[in-house]
Each structure stands twice: as structure tokens, then as C-alpha cells.
Design a protein around this motif. Structure first.
Motif, PDB file in Angstrom:
ATOM      1  N   ILE A 181      27.887 -65.065  74.066  1.00 19.08           N
ATOM      2  CA  ILE A 181      28.716 -65.256  74.888  1.00 19.08           C
ATOM      3  C   ILE A 181      28.331 -66.224  76.160  1.00 19.08           C
ATOM      4  O   ILE A 181      28.700 -67.216  76.641  1.00 19.08           O
ATOM      5  CB  ILE A 181      29.680 -64.321  75.535  1.00 19.08           C
ATOM      6  N   ILE A 207      36.712 -68.870  74.782  1.00 20.94           N
ATOM      7  CA  ILE A 207      35.863 -68.795  75.910  1.00 20.94           C
ATOM      8  C   ILE A 207      36.550 -69.314  77.101  1.00 20.94           C
ATOM      9  O   ILE A 207      36.619 -70.666  76.967  1.00 20.94           O
ATOM     10  CB  ILE A 207      34.641 -68.750  76.070  1.00 20.94           C
ATOM     11  N   PHE A 239      36.095 -63.769  77.962  1.00 21.28           N
ATOM     12  CA  PHE A 239      36.398 -63.765  76.629  1.00 21.28           C
ATOM     13  C   PHE A 239      37.997 -63.710  76.111  1.00 21.28           C
ATOM     14  O   PHE A 239      38.172 -62.482  76.085  1.00 21.28           O
ATOM     15  CB  PHE A 239      35.367 -62.832  75.947  1.00 21.28           C
TER      16      PHE A 239
END
Length: 206
Positions: A99, A168, A179
Motif C-alpha cells: 500500500i 487507493i 485503501f
């Protein structure tokens, strides 16, 4: 620090592909493998070779995960109901280091692992220093305040070579990202073709 940080270009050359799409990848200049035998003509790869290469490529892309780490993620994907390949990709993309990389807080996935390890990242306001931490839908991942002005962070957010994917929601003025959903294989912006179906075949036979 990951053992592969200084040797990440070897992964590209071993695979024969620029798996992160980096402009400085040696594969852009020479497509043969590393070492003195790298330029030998390659024969047709066996089914096992294709399956092994698919697994190595996917493992390498996420920072050259160890076999134990990758096998554990695969085992979880296999236990869940649904398409194992799609679930595997979703689990890999839920890793905190993935991420951080996708949100363009750092330049490489290797840097993302180190960045998380060093305590620069918050998840929902709490510091998390485990790269494999699984981010859930709706979680907010943020660079902690004292790290937001690091030159490496500011430079990474401006990198033109890749975009933040639509699962995202990143705000680089705040160095925070939400997220929003677990992606499917087709949603993930891999610069090269990933073949989780071949990974499934590999583990089915080994």
C-alpha cells in the motif's frame, strides 16, 4: 533492511523482464540474465520452468518475499472460497508495504518495507512497523508527521513512471491514503504480465 535492496536489479535480469517498470532497469539495455552464462541461448522452457518463473516473478515483485512468507499467503488464498489466483493477488496487495508503495510514498517496494520497518507509517492513527500487516478496506495509511518532509517521500510522490491505482485514494498534500477495496488481478497496475494461475499449478504439483 531487506537482503535484496542492493541487488534488486538482479531480479529483473534473472526474470528477463523489467518487473517494476523502472526506467533504470538493466533489462532496458540488455535482456540476457546476469553472470558469465547469461548470454547463452535459452531453450524452450518446460511447464515446470514456466510455473516456477511465474512464482519467482510474483515473489520478486513484492520485495522478493521468502518462500515461507509466500507459501503462507498462498495457503490462506487456497483456504478461502473463490478464485484462488484472484484472492492471492488481493492478499498481496493488502500488505502494508504494498500500500505504501502503491500510494507513491516511496520509490520502490524495497524502500516501502524499510520505510515501514523504521516506523514512518501510521494505520488509522497508530504506528505500525510490520511490512506484512494486512490493511483492510477503509483503513487510512499515513506517513507520520515528522517524516512527511523527507526528501525521498516528496520525490517519490512526483514520480512520473507510475500512477496510484483507483483502489487507493491518495492525498499527497496530507501524505495519507485510504485503501478503498481489495483489487482484482485486472485492477493491479503490473508493468509485466503476472500469471497467478501458473503459481497455483506450481504448488499443486510440488
Amino acid at each position: 533492511m531487506t537482503k535484496r535492496t542492493s541487488a534488486k536489479y538482479k531480479i529483473d535480469r534473472r526474470m528477463g523482464e523489467n518487473i517494476w517498470g523502472r526506467p533504470k532497469s538493466p533489462v532496458n539495455r540488455r535482456e540476457y540474465g546476469p553472470g558469465q552464462h547469461g548470454q547463452r541461448r535459452k531453450g524452450k522452457m518446460s511447464d515446470f520452468g514456466l510455473q516456477l518463473r511465474a512464482k519467482q516473478k510474483l515473489k520478486g515483485y513484492y520485495g522478493d518475499l521468502t518462500e515461507r512468507q509466500f507459501r503462507r499467503i498462498f495457503a490462506e488464498a487456497e483456504r478461502r472460497r473463490g478464485d484462488t489466483g484472484e484472492i492471492l493477488i488481493g492478499l498481496l496487495e493488502q500488505r502494508l508495504d504494498a500500500i505504501v508503495y502503491r500510494a507513491k510514498f516511496v520509490a520502490t517496494v524495497f524502500a516501502a518495507r524499510q520505510f515501514v520497518n523504521h516506523g514512518h507509517v501510521l494505520v488509522n492513527g497508530e504506528r505500525v512497523n510490520v511490512p506484512s500487516y494486512r490493511v483492510k478496506e477503509g483503513d487510512v495509511v499515513e506517513v507520520q508527521q515528522k517524516s512527511k518532509q523527507l526528501a525521498s517521500v516528496l520525490e517519490a510522490s512526483q514520480l512520473p513512471e507510475r500512477d496510484v491505482p483507483d483502489y487507493i485514494d491518495a492525498d499527497h498534500s496530507k501524505m495519507a491514503a485510504t485503501f478503498t477495496r481489495v483489487p482484482n488481478l485486472s485492477d493491479v497496475p503490473y508493468p509485466v504480465q503476472m500469471e497467478p494461475n501458473l503459481v497455483i499449478e506450481y504448488y499443486a504439483q510440488n
